[in-house]
Scaffold this motif. Structure first.
Motif, PDB file in Angstrom:
ATOM      1  N   GLU A 159     -30.218  13.730  -9.238  1.00 11.80           N
ATOM      2  CA  GLU A 159     -31.404  14.191  -8.501  1.00 11.80           C
ATOM      3  C   GLU A 159     -32.148  15.292  -9.237  1.00 11.80           C
ATOM      4  O   GLU A 159     -33.320  15.545  -8.955  1.00 11.80           O
ATOM      5  N   THR A 160     -31.488  15.908 -10.217  1.00  9.88           N
ATOM      6  CA  THR A 160     -32.143  16.971 -11.002  1.00  9.88           C
ATOM      7  C   THR A 160     -32.847  16.425 -12.235  1.00  9.88           C
ATOM      8  O   THR A 160     -33.461  17.196 -12.989  1.00  9.88           O
ATOM      9  N   ALA A 161     -32.785  15.106 -12.471  1.00  7.37           N
ATOM     10  CA  ALA A 161     -33.399  14.523 -13.662  1.00  7.37           C
ATOM     11  C   ALA A 161     -34.905  14.740 -13.653  1.00  7.37           C
ATOM     12  O   ALA A 161     -35.559  14.649 -12.611  1.00  7.37           O
ATOM     13  N   THR A 162     -35.459  15.027 -14.837  1.00  8.90           N
ATOM     14  CA  THR A 162     -36.905  15.257 -14.966  1.00  8.90           C
ATOM     15  C   THR A 162     -37.631  13.932 -15.097  1.00  8.90           C
ATOM     16  O   THR A 162     -37.024  12.867 -15.269  1.00  8.90           O
ATOM     17  N   ILE A 163     -38.947  14.009 -15.060  1.00  6.77           N
ATOM     18  CA  ILE A 163     -39.762  12.799 -15.191  1.00  6.77           C
ATOM     19  C   ILE A 163     -39.553  12.161 -16.554  1.00  6.77           C
ATOM     20  O   ILE A 163     -39.470  10.932 -16.672  1.00  6.77           O
ATOM     21  N   ASP A 164     -39.443  12.995 -17.602  1.00  9.68           N
ATOM     22  CA  ASP A 164     -39.205  12.441 -18.942  1.00  9.68           C
ATOM     23  C   ASP A 164     -37.882  11.686 -18.983  1.00  9.68           C
ATOM     24  O   ASP A 164     -37.788  10.597 -19.578  1.00  9.68           O
ATOM     25  N   GLU A 165     -36.843  12.222 -18.372  1.00  9.47           N
ATOM     26  CA  GLU A 165     -35.528  11.566 -18.372  1.00  9.47           C
ATOM     27  C   GLU A 165     -35.569  10.246 -17.593  1.00  9.47           C
ATOM     28  O   GLU A 165     -34.966   9.251 -17.997  1.00  9.47           O
ATOM     29  N   ILE A 166     -36.293  10.252 -16.480  1.00 15.02           N
ATOM     30  CA  ILE A 166     -36.416   9.017 -15.685  1.00 15.02           C
ATOM     31  C   ILE A 166     -37.140   7.950 -16.493  1.00 15.02           C
ATOM     32  O   ILE A 166     -36.733   6.779 -16.513  1.00 15.02           O
ATOM     33  N   GLU A 167     -38.219   8.352 -17.198  1.00 15.65           N
ATOM     34  CA  GLU A 167     -38.964   7.392 -18.002  1.00 15.65           C
ATOM     35  C   GLU A 167     -38.087   6.806 -19.101  1.00 15.65           C
ATOM     36  O   GLU A 167     -38.137   5.593 -19.370  1.00 15.65           O
ATOM     37  N   GLN A 168     -37.279   7.626 -19.728  1.00 17.33           N
ATOM     38  CA  GLN A 168     -36.408   7.148 -20.805  1.00 17.33           C
ATOM     39  C   GLN A 168     -35.404   6.120 -20.286  1.00 17.33           C
ATOM     40  O   GLN A 168     -35.167   5.085 -20.911  1.00 17.33           O
ATOM     41  N   ILE A 169     -34.821   6.391 -19.131  1.00 17.49           N
ATOM     42  CA  ILE A 169     -33.846   5.450 -18.547  1.00 17.49           C
ATOM     43  C   ILE A 169     -34.534   4.158 -18.141  1.00 17.49           C
ATOM     44  O   ILE A 169     -33.999   3.054 -18.342  1.00 17.49           O
ATOM     45  N   ALA A 170     -35.739   4.271 -17.584  1.00 19.80           N
ATOM     46  CA  ALA A 170     -36.468   3.077 -17.164  1.00 19.80           C
ATOM     47  C   ALA A 170     -36.809   2.190 -18.356  1.00 19.80           C
ATOM     48  O   ALA A 170     -36.676   0.958 -18.293  1.00 19.80           O
TER      49      ALA A 170
ATOM     50  N   ALA B 223     -35.202   2.144 -21.261  1.00 16.75           N
ATOM     51  CA  ALA B 223     -33.970   1.638 -21.872  1.00 16.75           C
ATOM     52  C   ALA B 223     -33.350   0.499 -21.074  1.00 16.75           C
ATOM     53  O   ALA B 223     -32.754  -0.420 -21.652  1.00 16.75           O
ATOM     54  N   THR B 224     -33.483   0.547 -19.768  1.00 14.18           N
ATOM     55  CA  THR B 224     -32.815  -0.457 -18.924  1.00 14.18           C
ATOM     56  C   THR B 224     -33.759  -1.530 -18.404  1.00 14.18           C
ATOM     57  O   THR B 224     -33.315  -2.599 -17.983  1.00 14.18           O
ATOM     58  N   GLY B 225     -35.050  -1.250 -18.401  1.00 13.72           N
ATOM     59  CA  GLY B 225     -36.003  -2.210 -17.850  1.00 13.72           C
ATOM     60  C   GLY B 225     -36.041  -2.213 -16.335  1.00 13.72           C
ATOM     61  O   GLY B 225     -36.652  -3.104 -15.732  1.00 13.72           O
ATOM     62  N   ARG B 226     -35.433  -1.239 -15.708  1.00 16.09           N
ATOM     63  CA  ARG B 226     -35.406  -1.180 -14.247  1.00 16.09           C
ATOM     64  C   ARG B 226     -36.663  -0.496 -13.719  1.00 16.09           C
ATOM     65  O   ARG B 226     -37.093   0.527 -14.240  1.00 16.09           O
ATOM     66  N   SER B 227     -37.225  -1.073 -12.669  1.00 14.00           N
ATOM     67  CA  SER B 227     -38.388  -0.457 -12.038  1.00 14.00           C
ATOM     68  C   SER B 227     -37.979   0.453 -10.887  1.00 14.00           C
ATOM     69  O   SER B 227     -38.734   1.342 -10.501  1.00 14.00           O
ATOM     70  N   ARG B 228     -36.781   0.241 -10.341  1.00 13.33           N
ATOM     71  CA  ARG B 228     -36.242   1.085  -9.272  1.00 13.33           C
ATOM     72  C   ARG B 228     -34.887   1.598  -9.712  1.00 13.33           C
ATOM     73  O   ARG B 228     -34.013   0.815 -10.088  1.00 13.33           O
TER      74      ARG B 228
ATOM     75  N   ASP C 103     -44.014   5.714  -9.042  1.00 12.52           N
ATOM     76  CA  ASP C 103     -44.154   7.099  -8.590  1.00 12.52           C
ATOM     77  C   ASP C 103     -44.008   8.074  -9.750  1.00 12.52           C
ATOM     78  O   ASP C 103     -44.648   9.141  -9.756  1.00 12.52           O
ATOM     79  N   VAL C 104     -43.167   7.717 -10.709  1.00  9.35           N
ATOM     80  CA  VAL C 104     -42.998   8.576 -11.885  1.00  9.35           C
ATOM     81  C   VAL C 104     -44.298   8.648 -12.673  1.00  9.35           C
ATOM     82  O   VAL C 104     -44.737   9.712 -13.102  1.00  9.35           O
ATOM     83  N   LEU C 105     -44.936   7.482 -12.863  1.00 10.28           N
ATOM     84  CA  LEU C 105     -46.165   7.432 -13.646  1.00 10.28           C
ATOM     85  C   LEU C 105     -47.301   8.200 -12.960  1.00 10.28           C
ATOM     86  O   LEU C 105     -48.145   8.800 -13.627  1.00 10.28           O
ATOM     87  N   THR C 106     -47.325   8.181 -11.634  1.00  9.31           N
ATOM     88  CA  THR C 106     -48.389   8.902 -10.923  1.00  9.31           C
ATOM     89  C   THR C 106     -48.171  10.409 -10.927  1.00  9.31           C
ATOM     90  O   THR C 106     -49.066  11.160 -10.549  1.00  9.31           O
ATOM     91  N   HIS C 107     -46.970  10.880 -11.333  1.00  8.14           N
ATOM     92  CA  HIS C 107     -46.681  12.313 -11.358  1.00  8.14           C
ATOM     93  C   HIS C 107     -46.512  12.828 -12.785  1.00  8.14           C
ATOM     94  O   HIS C 107     -45.825  13.813 -13.026  1.00  8.14           O
ATOM     95  N   ARG C 108     -47.140  12.152 -13.744  1.00 12.60           N
ATOM     96  CA  ARG C 108     -47.002  12.596 -15.136  1.00 12.60           C
ATOM     97  C   ARG C 108     -47.497  14.012 -15.344  1.00 12.60           C
ATOM     98  O   ARG C 108     -46.969  14.751 -16.163  1.00 12.60           O
TER      99      ARG C 108
ATOM    100  N   ARG D 232     -44.975  17.715 -14.402  1.00 14.62           N
ATOM    101  CA  ARG D 232     -43.733  17.574 -15.165  1.00 14.62           C
ATOM    102  C   ARG D 232     -42.584  18.360 -14.553  1.00 14.62           C
ATOM    103  O   ARG D 232     -41.433  18.170 -14.939  1.00 14.62           O
ATOM    104  N   ASP D 233     -42.855  19.240 -13.629  1.00 16.15           N
ATOM    105  CA  ASP D 233     -41.774  20.012 -13.016  1.00 16.15           C
ATOM    106  C   ASP D 233     -41.102  19.247 -11.881  1.00 16.15           C
ATOM    107  O   ASP D 233     -40.099  19.681 -11.330  1.00 16.15           O
ATOM    108  N   ALA D 234     -41.633  18.068 -11.502  1.00 11.56           N
ATOM    109  CA  ALA D 234     -41.034  17.261 -10.438  1.00 11.56           C
ATOM    110  C   ALA D 234     -39.717  16.659 -10.924  1.00 11.56           C
ATOM    111  O   ALA D 234     -39.534  16.370 -12.102  1.00 11.56           O
TER     112      ALA D 234
END
Length: 441
Positions: A233-244, A246-251, A270-275, A278-280
């Motif tokens: 839950e503490t992952a940043t937007i950049d970290e979420i984008e990297q995982i998405a 790498a895995t191809g997952r949208s959720r 939601d990640v893309l709309t909060h680019r 970056r503190d989210a």
């Protein structure tokens, strides 16, 4: 009684016999669901037919009473009347002793009466009622019900006596015809409809898969826990984008301390709309996640996901431990077969090889092995191909381990830690046949 009047009564008795036979078979052959639909729409004939179906045992007893009365009447009235006609003809045409002419007339009369009784009074009305079950039930229900009402006391007495005899045989009589069907019964009915050409092949496959969902639960369609993609839950937007990426997952599942403490689900949209923000964190963007018990029937899970507008559900056991997750895509694949969308990077779970063997995922269910590869696996305390291999080997498999059965050989070709990732399946040739490597999957 004069012969013309006797013959007229015989014709009426023959018609009445046909009426009771047709009414009996119409009640047995009519689709109750269709009759109920027409009755709900206000069709009075359908309401009479439905009333008859609700006390079917009594109505069938009434039909048998009517048939018996008509048959006896034909024997008493028709046979002597027809015999009298033939006896007069023989007397006018040939000079025979009275005993001989009476015997010939009796034989001819009996043959004709029996023939007409069987064909006109029994077989023809039966065939008509079976060929047109609902129309015949609607047409005959009201007069048949009237007969049953008039003779109800006598019919009920006969029915009670018959039920007593049935109970002596250890069977409990039923007043209504059992109309409920299991999913297996319905699949067989679909198979028959497909064979007769009543439904198309594609429709048959889709309907059969829909019915077979009733035998599956949430655990049967889930992605197992080790393959669940999650972020803290503490992952940043950049970290979420990297995982998405790498895995191809949208959720992606958002967790607290571990997967057993889910926070929710974050969508790449939601990640893309909060680019800009970056503190989210993942916890800030997460939406509630649906949690389902592992034994929940798959069709009920599908309905819950639709009602709550969730495309992903976590599957938990009785202790609250997360076993895996089910996506809407997983449920739809059980319904219409596997498909891949633009975000699905998973390898196909079954791949045919050039040598006629198959590469199958270890997570493939036993029923999928049977349906997709035509290989039967003995029943036991396992749900997947990997579970079967582990049970047979008595330990965690390693690459190269093999298990043989009467229908196929199974070789572990890839492991993912202690999980069986991929298995090579080679079907054994059935007696008198050889495997056809060119047969499409």
């Amino acid at each position: 009684m004069s012969t013309p009047i006797a013959l007229l009564i015989a014709v009426l008795l023959l018609a009445a016999n046909g009426f009771f036979v047709a009414a009996e078979f119409a009640l047995l052959a009519a689709r109750r669901s269709r009759i109920e639909q027409l009755a709900a729409e206000g069709d009075r004939r359908a309401q009479h037919a439905l009333a008859g179906l609700r006390e079917l045992s009594l109505m069938l007893a009434g039909a048998q009473l009517g048939i018996t009365m008509c048959s006896l009447g034909l024997g008493i009235i028709a046979e002597p009347a027809v015999a009298s006609v033939f006896e007069d003809l023989l007397h006018d045409l040939v000079d025979l002793p009275s005993g001989v002419s009476h015997a010939i007339a009796f034989a001819l009369a009996l043959s004709i009466v029996v023939f007409l009784h069987m064909v006109v009074g029994e077989m023809a009305p039966k065939s008509w009622a079976i060929a047109h079950p609902e129309p015949s039930a609607l047409l005959l229900a009201r007069p048949f019900r009237l007969f049953a009402v008039v003779f109800r006391p006598f019919i009920r007495a006969l029915n009670l006596a018959a039920n007593g005899v049935v109970r002596l045989a250890g069977v409990e009589p039923q007043d209504e015809l059992a109309m409920a069907h299991s999913s297996a019964d319905l699949v067989l009915m679909l198979d028959e409809a497909a064979e007769e050409g009543s439904i198309e092949v594609d429709e048959h496959v889709l309907l059969a898969r829909s019915l077979e969902l009733s035998g599956l639960d949430a655990a049967a369609a889930m992605t197992p826990r080790p393959r669940v993609v999650s972020v803290a839950e503490t992952a940043t937007i950049d970290e979420i984008e990297q995982i998405a990426v790498a895995t191809g997952r949208s959720r992606i599942v958002v967790v607290g301390t571990d997967l057993d403490h889910p926070v929710g689900v974050v969508h790449v949209r939601d990640v893309l709309t909060h680019r800009d923000g970056r503190d989210a964190t993942a916890g800030d963007l997460a939406t509630p996640v649906l949690v389902a018990p592992d034994g929940l029937p798959l069709e009920l899970l599908f309905l819950r996901m639709r009602e709550e507008r969730r495309h992903l559900a976590l599957v938990v056991d009785e202790h609250g431990i997360v076993l895996g997750l089910v996506t809407m895509e997983d449920v739809l694949e059980e319904l219409i077969g596997e498909f891949e969308d633009e975000t699905d990077r998973r390898a196909r779970r079954v791949r045919r090889q050039g040598d006629g063997s198959y590469l199958a995922a270890g997570s493939l269910r036993i029923d999928e092995v049977a349906s997709r590869i035509d290989v039967s696996i003995p029943e036991g305390d396992w749900d997947t191909l990997a579970g079967f291999l582990i049970n047979q080997l008595g330990r965690v498999p390693t690459e190269g381990d093999a298990v043989d059965t009467a229908t196929a050989s199974f070789e572990v070709v890839a492991m993912d830690g202690v999980a069986v990732r991929e298995v090579r399946i080679r079907r054994r040739a059935r007696r008198g046949t050889t495997p056809d490597p060119s047969t499409p999957e």
